[in-house]
Design a protein around this motif. Structure first.
Motif, PDB file in Angstrom:
ATOM      1  N   LEU A 131      51.279 104.919   5.646  1.00 16.01           N
ATOM      2  CA  LEU A 131      51.668 104.436   7.203  1.00 16.01           C
ATOM      3  C   LEU A 131      51.124 106.069   7.772  1.00 16.01           C
ATOM      4  CD1 LEU A 131      53.754 103.341   8.470  1.00 16.01           C
ATOM      5  CD2 LEU A 131      55.793 104.896   7.677  1.00 16.01           C
ATOM      6  N   ALA A 132      51.093 106.977   7.488  1.00 19.61           N
ATOM      7  CA  ALA A 132      50.724 108.768   8.274  1.00 19.61           C
ATOM      8  C   ALA A 132      49.007 108.024   9.079  1.00 19.61           C
ATOM      9  CB  ALA A 132      50.815 109.849   8.071  1.00 19.61           C
ATOM     10  N   PHE A 133      48.088 107.388   7.905  1.00 19.48           N
ATOM     11  CA  PHE A 133      46.602 107.352   8.617  1.00 19.48           C
ATOM     12  C   PHE A 133      46.927 106.445   9.149  1.00 19.48           C
ATOM     13  CE2 PHE A 133      45.426 109.829   4.803  1.00 19.48           C
ATOM     14  CZ  PHE A 133      44.009 110.542   5.881  1.00 19.48           C
ATOM     15  N   THR A 134      47.781 105.335   9.269  1.00 12.12           N
ATOM     16  CA  THR A 134      47.317 104.219  10.330  1.00 12.12           C
ATOM     17  C   THR A 134      48.426 104.347  11.589  1.00 12.12           C
ATOM     18  OG1 THR A 134      49.451 102.921   9.039  1.00 12.12           O
ATOM     19  CG2 THR A 134      46.987 102.499   8.377  1.00 12.12           C
ATOM     20  N   THR A 135      49.269 105.061  11.330  1.00  8.23           N
ATOM     21  CA  THR A 135      49.999 105.543  12.145  1.00  8.23           C
ATOM     22  C   THR A 135      49.085 106.529  13.508  1.00  8.23           C
ATOM     23  OG1 THR A 135      52.317 105.742  11.912  1.00  8.23           O
ATOM     24  CG2 THR A 135      51.995 107.061  13.248  1.00  8.23           C
ATOM     25  N   ALA A 136      48.576 107.577  12.982  1.00 11.91           N
ATOM     26  CA  ALA A 136      48.007 108.516  13.326  1.00 11.91           C
ATOM     27  C   ALA A 136      46.606 107.129  14.400  1.00 11.91           C
ATOM     28  CB  ALA A 136      46.908 109.939  12.706  1.00 11.91           C
ATOM     29  N   LEU A 137      45.838 106.703  13.283  1.00  9.90           N
ATOM     30  CA  LEU A 137      44.907 105.679  13.932  1.00  9.90           C
ATOM     31  C   LEU A 137      45.506 104.610  15.537  1.00  9.90           C
ATOM     32  CD1 LEU A 137      42.609 104.141  11.412  1.00  9.90           C
ATOM     33  CD2 LEU A 137      41.877 105.592  13.244  1.00  9.90           C
ATOM     34  N   THR A 138      46.239 104.769  15.272  1.00  7.34           N
ATOM     35  CA  THR A 138      47.392 103.226  16.561  1.00  7.34           C
ATOM     36  C   THR A 138      47.505 104.234  17.276  1.00  7.34           C
ATOM     37  OG1 THR A 138      47.542 102.059  14.463  1.00  7.34           O
ATOM     38  CG2 THR A 138      48.982 101.699  16.360  1.00  7.34           C
ATOM     39  N   VAL A 139      47.655 105.592  17.244  1.00  7.75           N
ATOM     40  CA  VAL A 139      48.295 106.542  18.477  1.00  7.75           C
ATOM     41  C   VAL A 139      46.374 106.585  18.930  1.00  7.75           C
ATOM     42  CG1 VAL A 139      48.841 108.749  18.610  1.00  7.75           C
ATOM     43  CG2 VAL A 139      50.755 107.249  17.821  1.00  7.75           C
ATOM     44  N   ALA A 140      45.579 106.835  18.759  1.00 11.05           N
ATOM     45  CA  ALA A 140      44.430 107.428  19.127  1.00 11.05           C
ATOM     46  C   ALA A 140      43.887 106.163  19.632  1.00 11.05           C
ATOM     47  CB  ALA A 140      43.625 107.666  18.154  1.00 11.05           C
ATOM     48  N   LEU A 141      43.601 104.989  18.944  1.00 11.44           N
ATOM     49  CA  LEU A 141      43.352 103.755  19.309  1.00 11.44           C
ATOM     50  C   LEU A 141      43.992 103.286  20.831  1.00 11.44           C
ATOM     51  CD1 LEU A 141      42.602 101.843  16.072  1.00 11.44           C
ATOM     52  CD2 LEU A 141      41.033 102.406  18.079  1.00 11.44           C
ATOM     53  N   ARG A 142      45.639 103.445  20.486  1.00 16.41           N
ATOM     54  CA  ARG A 142      46.157 103.412  21.703  1.00 16.41           C
ATOM     55  C   ARG A 142      45.954 104.436  23.268  1.00 16.41           C
ATOM     56  NH1 ARG A 142      51.762 103.068  20.116  1.00 16.41           N
ATOM     57  NH2 ARG A 142      51.244 101.472  19.071  1.00 16.41           N
ATOM     58  N   ALA A 143      46.082 105.345  22.374  1.00 13.98           N
ATOM     59  CA  ALA A 143      44.902 106.385  23.772  1.00 13.98           C
ATOM     60  C   ALA A 143      43.493 106.378  24.436  1.00 13.98           C
ATOM     61  CB  ALA A 143      45.373 108.082  22.950  1.00 13.98           C
ATOM     62  N   LEU A 144      42.817 105.596  23.758  1.00  8.16           N
ATOM     63  CA  LEU A 144      41.666 105.021  23.702  1.00  8.16           C
ATOM     64  C   LEU A 144      41.712 103.833  24.678  1.00  8.16           C
ATOM     65  CD1 LEU A 144      39.679 105.797  20.879  1.00  8.16           C
ATOM     66  CD2 LEU A 144      39.221 106.770  22.677  1.00  8.16           C
ATOM     67  N   GLU A 145      42.662 103.133  24.562  1.00 10.28           N
ATOM     68  CA  GLU A 145      42.778 101.754  25.082  1.00 10.28           C
ATOM     69  C   GLU A 145      43.522 101.627  26.723  1.00 10.28           C
ATOM     70  OE1 GLU A 145      44.890  97.955  23.226  1.00 10.28           O
ATOM     71  OE2 GLU A 145      43.687  98.886  21.366  1.00 10.28           O
ATOM     72  N   ARG A 146      44.196 103.112  26.679  1.00  4.22           N
ATOM     73  CA  ARG A 146      44.880 103.361  27.970  1.00  4.22           C
ATOM     74  C   ARG A 146      43.449 103.750  28.870  1.00  4.22           C
ATOM     75  NH1 ARG A 146      49.515 105.609  26.152  1.00  4.22           N
ATOM     76  NH2 ARG A 146      48.868 107.350  25.325  1.00  4.22           N
ATOM     77  N   ARG A 147      43.453 104.618  28.201  1.00  3.23           N
ATOM     78  CA  ARG A 147      41.485 105.408  28.462  1.00  3.23           C
ATOM     79  C   ARG A 147      41.170 104.174  29.287  1.00  3.23           C
ATOM     80  NH1 ARG A 147      39.931 109.425  31.470  1.00  3.23           N
ATOM     81  NH2 ARG A 147      36.879 109.939  30.667  1.00  3.23           N
ATOM     82  N   ALA A 148      40.760 103.528  28.630  1.00  5.86           N
ATOM     83  CA  ALA A 148      39.718 102.236  29.115  1.00  5.86           C
ATOM     84  C   ALA A 148      40.006 101.488  30.554  1.00  5.86           C
ATOM     85  CB  ALA A 148      39.608 101.845  27.493  1.00  5.86           C
ATOM     86  N   ASN A 149      41.331 100.922  29.663  1.00 12.42           N
ATOM     87  CA  ASN A 149      42.170 100.250  30.767  1.00 12.42           C
ATOM     88  C   ASN A 149      42.994 100.852  32.125  1.00 12.42           C
ATOM     89  OD1 ASN A 149      40.970  98.164  29.897  1.00 12.42           O
ATOM     90  ND2 ASN A 149      43.066  98.287  28.178  1.00 12.42           N
ATOM     91  N   ARG A 150      42.749 102.486  32.831  1.00 13.28           N
ATOM     92  CA  ARG A 150      43.158 103.474  33.520  1.00 13.28           C
ATOM     93  C   ARG A 150      43.408 102.747  35.026  1.00 13.28           C
ATOM     94  NH1 ARG A 150      38.834 105.927  31.996  1.00 13.28           N
ATOM     95  NH2 ARG A 150      37.774 106.745  33.584  1.00 13.28           N
ATOM     96  N   HIS A 151      41.707 101.729  35.216  1.00 16.87           N
ATOM     97  CA  HIS A 151      41.701 101.366  36.575  1.00 16.87           C
ATOM     98  C   HIS A 151      43.429  99.928  37.014  1.00 16.87           C
ATOM     99  CE1 HIS A 151      39.125  99.132  33.970  1.00 16.87           C
ATOM    100  NE2 HIS A 151      39.520  97.820  34.879  1.00 16.87           N
ATOM    101  N   LEU A 152      43.339  99.653  35.740  1.00 17.69           N
ATOM    102  CA  LEU A 152      43.925  98.284  35.602  1.00 17.69           C
ATOM    103  C   LEU A 152      45.352  98.698  35.604  1.00 17.69           C
ATOM    104  CD1 LEU A 152      42.425  96.623  32.808  1.00 17.69           C
ATOM    105  CD2 LEU A 152      42.091  95.923  35.060  1.00 17.69           C
TER     106      LEU A 152
END
Length: 154
Positions: A131-152
């Protein structure tokens, strides 16, 4: 066909070929993850609107500029969610390498259960670690997605 037979086809004097469990498991996981990631990115590149590429070429951009400034940013945005799912799945699939004898977290919990006779406690610890590993990955991926979609988001 075994690995030894393949090696002996190239070198008839070669004997039995043995691959350490870590490398066999790593290779298997890398091939599987690589295949999934390739499909994710292939689909993402196909998802980029051809009009975007045509417009970039009409503006005089070269092939490298079209790739790095037009296709790659858009494909990355499209591929990121599925690529993130593959990363999380790969992290969970590491438990499969215990089949070939490599000590990983679930295998270690089974061994500890044999000693302590407390399977719930051992597997609860494993669940918390995953759970700790998947939560850390999910948070990091959510930040990457937010950055990739910032123009939207504007």
């Amino acid at each position: 066909v075994t690995l030894s037979a393949i090696v002996q086809a190239f070198d008839p004097e070669a004997g039995f070929v043995d691959i350490p469990p870590f490398w066999a498991g790593s290779l298997a996981l890398a091939l599987i993850a690589g295949a999934y990631a390739t499909e994710s990115f292939r689909g993402a590149f196909l998802g980029v609107d051809p009009g975007q590429v045509d417009a970039a070429r009409a503006l005089g951009l070269g092939r490298a500029h079209v790739l790095f400034f037009v296709r790659l940013p858009q494909a990355w945005r499209i591929a990121l969610p599925s690529f993130g799912n593959h990363l999380i799945s790969l992290m969970k699939d590491t438990a499969l390498v215990s089949v070939i004898g490599l000590n990983e977290i679930v295998f270690t919990a089974k061994m500890a259960t044999a000693v302590t006779q407390a399977p719930f406690t051992m597997f609860a610890v494993v669940a918390v670690i995953y759970l700790a590993f998947t939560t850390a990955l999910t948070v990091a991926l959510r930040a990457l997605e937010r950055r990739a979609n910032r123009h939207l988001l504007r």
